[in-house]
Write an enzyme that holds these catalytic residues in place. Sequence first.
Site, PDB file in Angstrom:
ATOM      1  N   THR A 112       0.830  -1.200   0.000  1.00 50.45           N
ATOM      2  CA  THR A 112       0.000   0.000   0.000  1.00 50.45           C
ATOM      3  C   THR A 112       0.869   1.257   0.000  1.00 50.45           C
ATOM      4  OG1 THR A 112      -0.128   0.045   2.412  1.00 50.45           O
ATOM      5  CG2 THR A 112      -1.851  -1.180   1.250  1.00 50.45           C
ATOM      6  N   LYS A 148       4.645   1.675  -2.401  1.00 50.31           N
ATOM      7  CA  LYS A 148       4.560   1.070  -3.737  1.00 50.31           C
ATOM      8  C   LYS A 148       5.809   1.305  -4.579  1.00 50.31           C
ATOM      9  CE  LYS A 148      -0.437   0.952  -3.908  1.00 50.31           C
ATOM     10  NZ  LYS A 148      -1.615   1.194  -4.719  1.00 50.31           N
ATOM     11  N   ASN A 155       2.058  -2.920  -6.464  1.00 49.28           N
ATOM     12  CA  ASN A 155       1.152  -3.131  -5.335  1.00 49.28           C
ATOM     13  C   ASN A 155       1.066  -4.595  -4.929  1.00 49.28           C
ATOM     14  OD1 ASN A 155      -0.387  -3.789  -7.689  1.00 49.28           O
ATOM     15  ND2 ASN A 155      -2.247  -3.621  -6.473  1.00 49.28           N
ATOM     16  N   ASP A 168      -3.048  -2.423 -10.024  1.00 51.93           N
ATOM     17  CA  ASP A 168      -3.914  -1.244  -9.910  1.00 51.93           C
ATOM     18  C   ASP A 168      -4.344  -0.732 -11.282  1.00 51.93           C
ATOM     19  OD1 ASP A 168      -3.755  -1.134  -7.113  1.00 51.93           O
ATOM     20  OD2 ASP A 168      -2.038   0.225  -7.155  1.00 51.93           O
TER      21      ASP A 168
END
Length: 81
Positions: A18, A22, A47, A62
Site C-alpha cells: 500500500t 509502492k 502493489n 492497480d
Amino acid sequence: MDNVLSRGWLDFRGFSVTIPHKENAIEYVKSKKGAVDQLAARIGAANTIVIEGSKLTAYNTDCAGALDTITSSLGDQQGRP
C-alpha cells in the site's frame, strides 16, 4: 519483509503493498535479485509482490483494475494494456 522471508515455515506466497510503499517495493524486489513486471516498471510502482520459492516478482494490478472499471462502464472490454 526480510523477517517473513527468512521464516519459510510461514509459507507466505506474497504481499499486498500500500501507499506509501509502492515505489519502494520495486527497489526492494530489485535488491533481492527479483523480477519486476514490465507494467510495474513503466508505472514505477508495485502493489503486489509474489513469492515463488526464493524468487520475488513485483506487479502492478492497480492499472488493470482501474482500466477494467473505466472500460466496462463505457462498454468496452478490450481496453486493457
